[in-house]
Scaffold this motif. Structure first.
Motif, PDB file in Angstrom:
ATOM      1  N   GLU A   1     -12.205  11.571  -4.116  1.00  0.00           N
ATOM      2  CA  GLU A   1     -12.575  10.855  -5.338  1.00  0.00           C
ATOM      3  C   GLU A   1     -14.037  11.111  -5.700  1.00  0.00           C
ATOM      4  O   GLU A   1     -14.378  11.224  -6.890  1.00  0.00           O
ATOM      5  N   ALA A   2     -14.908  11.222  -4.729  1.00  0.00           N
ATOM      6  CA  ALA A   2     -16.308  11.529  -5.001  1.00  0.00           C
ATOM      7  C   ALA A   2     -16.459  12.926  -5.594  1.00  0.00           C
ATOM      8  O   ALA A   2     -17.424  13.198  -6.324  1.00  0.00           O
TER       9      ALA A   2
ATOM     10  N   VAL B   1      -3.958  13.922  -5.857  1.00  0.00           N
ATOM     11  CA  VAL B   1      -3.438  14.040  -4.488  1.00  0.00           C
ATOM     12  C   VAL B   1      -2.498  12.878  -4.190  1.00  0.00           C
ATOM     13  O   VAL B   1      -2.753  11.742  -4.603  1.00  0.00           O
ATOM     14  N   GLY B   2      -1.415  13.172  -3.484  1.00  0.00           N
ATOM     15  CA  GLY B   2      -0.549  12.150  -2.923  1.00  0.00           C
ATOM     16  C   GLY B   2      -0.682  12.176  -1.415  1.00  0.00           C
ATOM     17  O   GLY B   2      -0.929  13.238  -0.832  1.00  0.00           O
ATOM     18  N   MET B   3      -0.508  11.031  -0.758  1.00  0.00           N
ATOM     19  CA  MET B   3      -0.720  10.953   0.680  1.00  0.00           C
ATOM     20  C   MET B   3       0.436  10.239   1.369  1.00  0.00           C
ATOM     21  O   MET B   3       0.914   9.211   0.876  1.00  0.00           O
ATOM     22  N   ILE B   4       0.893  10.792   2.488  1.00  0.00           N
ATOM     23  CA  ILE B   4       1.852  10.130   3.372  1.00  0.00           C
ATOM     24  C   ILE B   4       1.125   9.916   4.691  1.00  0.00           C
ATOM     25  O   ILE B   4       0.663  10.872   5.322  1.00  0.00           O
ATOM     26  N   VAL B   5       1.010   8.658   5.111  1.00  0.00           N
ATOM     27  CA  VAL B   5       0.052   8.300   6.152  1.00  0.00           C
ATOM     28  C   VAL B   5       0.696   7.456   7.248  1.00  0.00           C
ATOM     29  O   VAL B   5       1.404   6.477   6.958  1.00  0.00           O
TER      30      VAL B   5
ATOM     31  N   VAL C   1      -6.457   9.949  -6.217  1.00  0.00           N
ATOM     32  CA  VAL C   1      -5.293   9.758  -5.350  1.00  0.00           C
ATOM     33  C   VAL C   1      -4.257   8.974  -6.146  1.00  0.00           C
ATOM     34  O   VAL C   1      -4.478   7.813  -6.501  1.00  0.00           O
ATOM     35  N   VAL C   2      -3.118   9.601  -6.438  1.00  0.00           N
ATOM     36  CA  VAL C   2      -2.128   8.998  -7.326  1.00  0.00           C
ATOM     37  C   VAL C   2      -0.992   8.319  -6.570  1.00  0.00           C
ATOM     38  O   VAL C   2      -0.187   7.599  -7.177  1.00  0.00           O
ATOM     39  N   ALA C   3      -0.899   8.537  -5.267  1.00  0.00           N
ATOM     40  CA  ALA C   3       0.136   7.878  -4.460  1.00  0.00           C
ATOM     41  C   ALA C   3      -0.305   7.889  -3.009  1.00  0.00           C
ATOM     42  O   ALA C   3      -0.850   8.880  -2.523  1.00  0.00           O
ATOM     43  N   GLU C   4      -0.070   6.759  -2.323  1.00  0.00           N
ATOM     44  CA  GLU C   4      -0.403   6.670  -0.899  1.00  0.00           C
ATOM     45  C   GLU C   4       0.655   5.804  -0.230  1.00  0.00           C
ATOM     46  O   GLU C   4       0.720   4.594  -0.446  1.00  0.00           O
ATOM     47  N   GLU C   5       1.502   6.435   0.572  1.00  0.00           N
ATOM     48  CA  GLU C   5       2.612   5.760   1.208  1.00  0.00           C
ATOM     49  C   GLU C   5       2.452   5.755   2.730  1.00  0.00           C
ATOM     50  O   GLU C   5       2.079   6.766   3.327  1.00  0.00           O
ATOM     51  N   LEU C   6       2.756   4.615   3.346  1.00  0.00           N
ATOM     52  CA  LEU C   6       2.609   4.452   4.779  1.00  0.00           C
ATOM     53  C   LEU C   6       3.963   4.470   5.490  1.00  0.00           C
ATOM     54  O   LEU C   6       4.986   4.093   4.909  1.00  0.00           O
ATOM     55  N   TYR C   7       3.962   4.893   6.743  1.00  0.00           N
ATOM     56  CA  TYR C   7       5.121   4.725   7.616  1.00  0.00           C
ATOM     57  C   TYR C   7       4.599   4.273   8.972  1.00  0.00           C
ATOM     58  O   TYR C   7       3.399   4.398   9.267  1.00  0.00           O
TER      59      TYR C   7
ATOM     60  N   PHE D   1      12.056   8.870   6.292  1.00  0.00           N
ATOM     61  CA  PHE D   1      10.846   9.010   5.489  1.00  0.00           C
ATOM     62  C   PHE D   1      11.140   9.296   4.016  1.00  0.00           C
ATOM     63  O   PHE D   1      10.224   9.570   3.246  1.00  0.00           O
ATOM     64  N   SER D   2      12.416   9.218   3.632  1.00  0.00           N
ATOM     65  CA  SER D   2      12.805   9.594   2.267  1.00  0.00           C
ATOM     66  C   SER D   2      12.137   8.727   1.216  1.00  0.00           C
ATOM     67  O   SER D   2      11.721   9.226   0.159  1.00  0.00           O
ATOM     68  N   SER D   3      12.010   7.427   1.478  1.00  0.00           N
ATOM     69  CA  SER D   3      11.409   6.536   0.494  1.00  0.00           C
ATOM     70  C   SER D   3       9.962   6.922   0.205  1.00  0.00           C
ATOM     71  O   SER D   3       9.549   7.028  -0.961  1.00  0.00           O
ATOM     72  N   GLN D   4       9.190   7.160   1.266  1.00  0.00           N
ATOM     73  CA  GLN D   4       7.789   7.533   1.079  1.00  0.00           C
ATOM     74  C   GLN D   4       7.668   8.878   0.356  1.00  0.00           C
ATOM     75  O   GLN D   4       6.845   9.042  -0.550  1.00  0.00           O
ATOM     76  N   ILE D   5       8.492   9.838   0.765  1.00  0.00           N
ATOM     77  CA  ILE D   5       8.442  11.172   0.151  1.00  0.00           C
ATOM     78  C   ILE D   5       8.801  11.105  -1.320  1.00  0.00           C
ATOM     79  O   ILE D   5       8.131  11.694  -2.177  1.00  0.00           O
ATOM     80  N   ASP D   6       9.857  10.360  -1.660  1.00  0.00           N
ATOM     81  CA  ASP D   6      10.289  10.257  -3.056  1.00  0.00           C
ATOM     82  C   ASP D   6       9.188   9.667  -3.936  1.00  0.00           C
ATOM     83  O   ASP D   6       8.945  10.136  -5.061  1.00  0.00           O
ATOM     84  N   LYS D   7       8.502   8.642  -3.434  1.00  0.00           N
ATOM     85  CA  LYS D   7       7.454   8.006  -4.240  1.00  0.00           C
ATOM     86  C   LYS D   7       6.260   8.930  -4.453  1.00  0.00           C
ATOM     87  O   LYS D   7       5.675   8.967  -5.541  1.00  0.00           O
ATOM     88  N   VAL D   8       5.896   9.672  -3.405  1.00  0.00           N
ATOM     89  CA  VAL D   8       4.767  10.590  -3.551  1.00  0.00           C
ATOM     90  C   VAL D   8       5.126  11.747  -4.480  1.00  0.00           C
ATOM     91  O   VAL D   8       4.346  12.106  -5.369  1.00  0.00           O
ATOM     92  N   VAL D   9       6.293  12.335  -4.309  1.00  0.00           N
ATOM     93  CA  VAL D   9       6.706  13.452  -5.151  1.00  0.00           C
ATOM     94  C   VAL D   9       6.837  13.013  -6.607  1.00  0.00           C
ATOM     95  O   VAL D   9       6.477  13.759  -7.535  1.00  0.00           O
ATOM     96  N   ALA D  10       7.318  11.790  -6.822  1.00  0.00           N
ATOM     97  CA  ALA D  10       7.481  11.287  -8.193  1.00  0.00           C
ATOM     98  C   ALA D  10       6.149  11.178  -8.932  1.00  0.00           C
ATOM     99  O   ALA D  10       6.103  11.240 -10.164  1.00  0.00           O
ATOM    100  N   ALA D  11       5.049  11.029  -8.193  1.00  0.00           N
ATOM    101  CA  ALA D  11       3.724  10.935  -8.826  1.00  0.00           C
ATOM    102  C   ALA D  11       3.212  12.297  -9.276  1.00  0.00           C
ATOM    103  O   ALA D  11       2.177  12.377  -9.941  1.00  0.00           O
ATOM    104  N   LYS D  12       3.897  13.384  -8.922  1.00  0.00           N
ATOM    105  CA  LYS D  12       3.574  14.752  -9.330  1.00  0.00           C
ATOM    106  C   LYS D  12       2.123  15.139  -9.020  1.00  0.00           C
ATOM    107  O   LYS D  12       1.385  15.598  -9.898  1.00  0.00           O
ATOM    108  N   PRO D  13       1.700  14.974  -7.782  1.00  0.00           N
ATOM    109  CA  PRO D  13       0.319  15.348  -7.446  1.00  0.00           C
ATOM    110  C   PRO D  13       0.149  16.863  -7.331  1.00  0.00           C
ATOM    111  O   PRO D  13       1.109  17.584  -7.090  1.00  0.00           O
TER     112      PRO D  13
END
Length: 450
Positions: free
Chosen positions: A241-242, A219-223, A247-253, A260-272
């Protein structure tokens, strides 16, 4: 099209929701409810969530007791005064209309039944805004200056944190229909803070477990970086996780951000396998950017802050197969009709039931206390929520009270049983799926204890 990692079939190790999770089978009203034979089909190549039956713990409005409501044996020299601190501006403004309608509907029914302690209740509405402004503090100061006995709101946990000490310090009940931050459970509130929405400990468990049952392993998260966002993210992550996921990416704004492009790019790049968006109104900007990167809509999971009708703001098909959660039972058709009678422009009913219940509980606690003082009301809120004869409307409950009976109020949001900390100890979390028109249909309702 980006390449997302496949979700291998497996049996998820679901985390326990206290004594368990119940999938209820009470029919839900409304034409958008899928039939029990309908299945959920995820887009090709995406995860596949289990089909629900569109059932939940929806409730029809209970009939008023036969005969006249008996008059109160105690008459208050002053009416019960309730202020609402609910959003009409800011990033949660979409939640304001159903919450305000819930407050107004309760006021209407209470006053039709003769009011509280012999007088009609008075309600004054003020905007809460969001954390980018100081509107909540100004509104709270105005409401306290009017001598309110209780304030219903705010919708945002972060906004409530800016005014809770001001409200409770004045001896006034602070009652939120939508705050979900676990921080309020241990807040030094002098016993004056209450809420009908359950802590995000429960919503987090439900969402984390549900994604696991859909076959997601990553899972990737934008929070949103505030008390609500990070608190809910923590509980979603722990549950996922239990259940064996990662969770392979967690980006905050931050509140007020428009890029929000930076957060989206990082989460998508993790291929969740799945992406969780924990936001408020910013979702209108974020969602099309995510799907524009090739993420399938069936891989998107939303929460109560953004699970809303997007039919007027997003292109058809943008949200097909996406899922969202928010606390409470599915709104009963009879209740939604009553809310529409108050505000015909309503598009969704999120936290309308919780707001309605908050006002009813305040009124019933005042009747039980034979006082409209905030500290007296607070002393009776737990008592009217448990241990007595079940009732679901103000007329039926106040009739029992005035006949010397103990009551146990269960409302439109589901069972209401308070802890000493003012939290619901049991609640439902509704899971919804988006249609091709970007509207919501109920999948199932999960029950848990806290």
């Amino acid at each position: 099209m980006i390449s997302l990692s496949p979700a291998a079939p497996r049996l998820a190790k679901l985390t326990a929701l206290s004594v368990g999770v119940a999938f209820l089978a009470t029919a839900c009203g409304g034409t958008s409810t899928p039939s029990s034979t309908e299945t959920t089909t995820a887009p090709a190549g995406a995860i596949s969530c289990p089909a629900g039956d569109g059932a939940g713990a929806s409730k029809s409005a209970a009939a008023a007791p036969s005969g006249a409501v008996p008059a109160s044996t105690t008459t208050s020299p002053e009416p019960l005064k309730i202020g609402s601190l609910l959003p009409t501006t800011g990033n949660l403004a979409f939640l304001g209309p159903p919450e305000i309608a819930g407050v107004e509907l309760a006021k209407k029914e209470i006053n039709a039944a003769g009011g509280v302690l012999g007088k009609p209740i008075e309600v004054t509405h003020r905007d809460s805004g969001d954390t980018k402004t100081d509107i909540a503090t100004q509104s709270t100061t105005a409401l306290l200056g009017m001598g309110v006995n209780a304030i219903v709101g705010a919708a945002s946990s972060s906004v409530s944190k800016t005014v809770i000490n001001q409200i409770t310090g004045a001896g006034v009940v602070h009652f939120s229909p939508a705050n979900t931050s676990p921080d309020f459970t241990t807040w030094d509130d002098k016993g004056l803070y209450w809420r009908t929405a359950p802590s995000d400990v429960l919503q987090g468990k439900v969402l984390g477990n549900f994604m696991a049952t859909c076959g997601a392993q990553t899972v990737g998260m934008i929070v949103l970086n505030d008390a609500y966002g990070t608190g809910l993210a923590k509980n979603v992550k722990a549950a996922f996780e239990a259940a064996g996921g990662q969770v392979v990416a967690e980006e905050l704004y931050n509140t007020g951000d428009t890029q929000f492009s930076s957060q989206i790019d990082k989460v998508v790049a993790a291929k969740p396998d799945a992406i969780v968006l924990i936001s408020f109104d910013e979702a209108k900007s974020i969602l099309p950017l995510i799907t524009g990167k090739g993420v399938k809509s069936g891989q998107l999971f939303l929460v109560d802050g953004n699970t809303s009708d997007y039919s007027k703001v997003l292109q058809p098909g943008t949200m097909t197969g996406a899922h969202g959660t928010f606390p409470g039972t599915f709104a009963a058709e009879a209740f939604t009709k009553e809310l529409l009678g108050v505000d015909p422009a309503l598009k969704d009913f999120t936290y309308g039931g919780e707001s309605y219940d908050a006002v009813n509980l305040i009124a019933l606690a005042a009747e039980s206390a034979k006082s409209v003082k905030g500290v007296d009301i607070a002393a009776k809120l737990k008592e009217v929520s448990l241990g007595g004869e079940k009732c679901t409307t103000y007329p039926s409950c106040v009739t029992l009270l005035r006949n010397g009976k103990d009551i146990d109020y269960d409302g439109q949001s589901g069972p209401v049983t308070f802890s000493d900390a003012g939290d619901p100890t049991e609640a439902y979390i509704g899971i919804y799926e988006y249609t091709a028109e970007n509207t919501l249909k109920p999948v199932k309702s999960e029950f848990g204890k806290l």
